[in-house]
Design an enzyme around this catalytic site. Structure first.
Site, PDB file in Angstrom:
ATOM      1  N   HIS A 103       0.830  -1.212   0.000  1.00 59.31           N
ATOM      2  CA  HIS A 103       0.000   0.000   0.000  1.00 59.31           C
ATOM      3  C   HIS A 103       0.861   1.257   0.000  1.00 59.31           C
ATOM      4  CE1 HIS A 103      -3.702  -2.017   0.252  1.00 59.31           C
ATOM      5  NE2 HIS A 103      -3.997  -1.897   1.529  1.00 59.31           N
ATOM      6  N   TYR A 136      -6.761   3.136  11.211  1.00 57.92           N
ATOM      7  CA  TYR A 136      -6.910   2.150  10.135  1.00 57.92           C
ATOM      8  C   TYR A 136      -6.294   2.741   8.868  1.00 57.92           C
ATOM      9  CZ  TYR A 136     -10.153  -0.538  13.059  1.00 57.92           C
ATOM     10  OH  TYR A 136     -10.717  -1.286  14.063  1.00 57.92           O
ATOM     11  N   GLU A 137      -5.781   1.874   8.003  1.00 58.82           N
ATOM     12  CA  GLU A 137      -4.998   2.365   6.860  1.00 58.82           C
ATOM     13  C   GLU A 137      -5.831   3.152   5.847  1.00 58.82           C
ATOM     14  OE1 GLU A 137      -3.279  -1.291   5.658  1.00 58.82           O
ATOM     15  OE2 GLU A 137      -4.998  -1.926   4.503  1.00 58.82           O
ATOM     16  N   SER A 138      -7.164   3.130   5.977  1.00 58.20           N
ATOM     17  CA  SER A 138      -8.010   3.952   5.110  1.00 58.20           C
ATOM     18  C   SER A 138      -7.863   5.429   5.423  1.00 58.20           C
ATOM     19  CB  SER A 138      -9.469   3.529   5.255  1.00 58.20           C
ATOM     20  OG  SER A 138      -9.860   3.555   6.620  1.00 58.20           O
ATOM     21  N   GLY A 139      -7.108   5.776   6.474  1.00 56.59           N
ATOM     22  CA  GLY A 139      -6.866   7.187   6.773  1.00 56.59           C
ATOM     23  C   GLY A 139      -7.600   7.700   7.993  1.00 56.59           C
TER      24      GLY A 139
END
Lengths: 285, 256
Positions: A104, B49-52
């Protein structure tokens, strides 16, 4: 040039066989309706880029549109595998699929580098990671100031990027909010960009000054498609259809079942069908 | 009180989270453990979370890494490049909480391919996602994973994300300053990293579990610490919080 066109016209004028195409949206705002239009227009030999391929690339792969996929996490979130992706990669059905796999961090950096007009991205990454040994597009450089070994990947410069957003104003400026993922970077990195939106509003006078707005002159086409992100979601309009993500697994696990589903819900349908697939909540102010 | 092995694992994993941690949360079991910690002893923990989404407080466990509720309940939501560049690479995260399909005794993780080689695998898994950089940029790494001889192996099939390396020395040799894997919680026991050899050693065994059971479910020659304690069973409030969370989650994911 007219910015507001039909979805059919937008795809016909901007997505061509063999293109490098990014349909972005990090879980949120995934442009499903646009992906389905690409399938209906039977585009071939596409190289698809997406951090998380999601069901939309599973569908494009299973329908034979894809030559190569560049990605960083290829699963059905919280559910398991992407069955069509695996069938193509492991058993070459409906034909052989090439992959280029990243992390990512690498893809996010590569989109940003693309938007910034740079040839490559530089970041602290892939330390000791196996992908660095199997993907020749992962290389290392030395910082000219400190000597630190840093990872580098080529920037992403799609022929066309496609995103879904909440709204556009009458001039075609586009607002995107919530989990914004890499959409702004994907649009600014691309030669051409298409945006589908939930609705067109008169103006953006009530927006926060720092809201993420893509000015109309960064876009080639703006198309209202209410519900166009289903089974993904649009914050302020409808929620993620987690039940559908679970239901997709058995549909996609079987070639005939998959084809029958695609025939009924994609080939025999159009963008107008999306509004009836979601439950609209009241739009947030 | 009756409880399942999975409940014991989730509770034991949650207990390791401190109230002042800034935690990068993987989906699935790590997400359950981190949110249980927030709902019990660590109400101020920052979950990312890696979604920001930064400082998120979801009422139900997200199915995906970017469910709407993560954004709705967050302190702020940033773009994904910013998440990986400023917050993760910038050194702002104290704990990365990960799961895997396969791991070895040095905490190296595989979520990429099983069997065969990378180009012609027997099973193609989803891949690394954020894990390769989470593994090296967070202050330390906690792992939670159901224990089995198939998953806990001598040699992982692919090095998706680096733990301490193939011999336990590679991480240091690469000049990586973060601690790496320090704690592994399973449905049978808790393992911690030996400071010298960097391999996992069992330090706490869950109630009713035998050493033989742990050895049978481990593909490497398992080591036990000189002093092994019994993991305290889940207490009433931990179990109540976990079950209520799981119930809300099941209802929400069924679309009700």
């Amino acid at each position: 040039m007219t910015l507001f066109v039909s979805l059919k016209e937008a795809i016909a004028a901007n997505v061509f066989d063999g293109d490098l195409v990014a349909l972005e949206g990090f879980t949120h705002l995934i442009p499903y309706a646009a992906g389905h239009e690409i399938i209906r227009q039977q585009r071939k030999d596409l190289t698809l880029i997406r951090m998380t391929p999601d069901l939309i690339y599973d569908q494009l792969i299973g329908m034979g549109c894809v030559k190569k996929m560049i990605f960083s996490w290829g699963g059905n979130p919280g559910v398991g595998s992407l069955r069509r992706f695996r069938d193509a990669y492991e058993k070459s059905w409906p034909h052989k699929l090439e992959i280029e796999e990243h992390s990512h961090a690498a893809m996010a950096n590569a989109y940003e580098a693309g938007a910034a007009g740079l040839p490559c991205a530089v970041f602290r990454g892939y330390l000791g990671a196996g992908l660095a040994e199997v993907n020749p597009n992962i290389r290392f450089i030395e910082c000219p100031f400190t000597g630190e070994r840093l990872a580098s990947v080529p920037s992403i410069r799609p022929d066309v990027s496609i995103i879904h957003a909440q709204k556009a104003n009458r001039k075609g400026d586009v607002l995107i909010e919530g989990i914004v993922g890499v959409q702004k970077e994907a649009v600014l990195a691309a030669k051409r960009a298409i945006v589908t939106v939930e609705e067109i509003v008169d103006n953006f006078d009530d927006l926060h000054p720092n809201a993420c707005v893509l000015p109309n002159w960064t876009l080639k086409a703006v198309v209202p498609v209410p519900g166009g992100a289903h089974p993904s979601y649009a914050k302020g309009y409808y929620e993620r259809d987690n039940a559908f993500y679970k239901a997709w697994d058995p549909i996609a696990s079987d070639r005939e079942g998959f084809q029958a589903w695609m025939q009924e819900n994609v080939l025999n349908a159009g963008p107008d069908a999306f509004a009836s697939r979601v439950v609209f909540t009241q739009a947030e102010k | 009180m009756n409880y399942t092995a999975t409940e014991m694992m989730t509770v034991a994993a949650a207990r390791a989270i401190r109230n002042d941690d800034v935690c990068f949360v993987g989906i699935g079991m790590p997400s359950a453990a981190c949110n249980l910690a927030r709902l019990t002893h660590a109400p101020d923990v920052t979950l990312i979370y890696e979604s920001g989404t930064i400082g998120t407080k979801p009422d139900v466990l997200p199915l995906s890494i970017g469910d709407g509720e993560l954004c709705d309940t967050a302190v702020t939501t940033v773009a994904v490049p910013e998440m990986f560049r400023y917050w993760l690479q910038g050194g702002r995260i104290s704990v990365g909480f990960l799961g895997a399909a396969q791991l070895d005794k040095f905490g190296n993780l595989n979520t990429t391919v099983v069997g065969g080689d990378y180009n012609s695998p027997k099973v193609r898994l989803p891949g690394g996602g954020g894990a390769p950089e989470i593994a090296t940029s967070c202050g330390e790494i906690f792992i939670v994973m159901k224990q089995s001889a198939r998953g806990f192996v001598d040699n992982i099939d692919f090095m998706t994300s680096l733990g301490h390396g193939k011999t336990g020395k590679e991480r240091e040799a690469l000049g990586i300053k973060t601690r790496g894997p320090s704690r592994l919680t399973t449905d049978l026991c808790i393992m911690e990293t030996d400071p010298a050899s960097k391999e996992f050693v069992v330090t706490s065994i869950h109630p009713g579990v035998s050493r033989e059971q742990i050895a049978e479910n481990t593909g490497w020659a398992i080591r036990f610490a000189d002093q092994v304690v019994e993991t305290p069973a889940p207490n009433e409030s931990e179990l109540a919080a976990l079950r209520a969370l799981n119930e809300r989650t099941a209802r929400a994911h069924a679309g009700q």
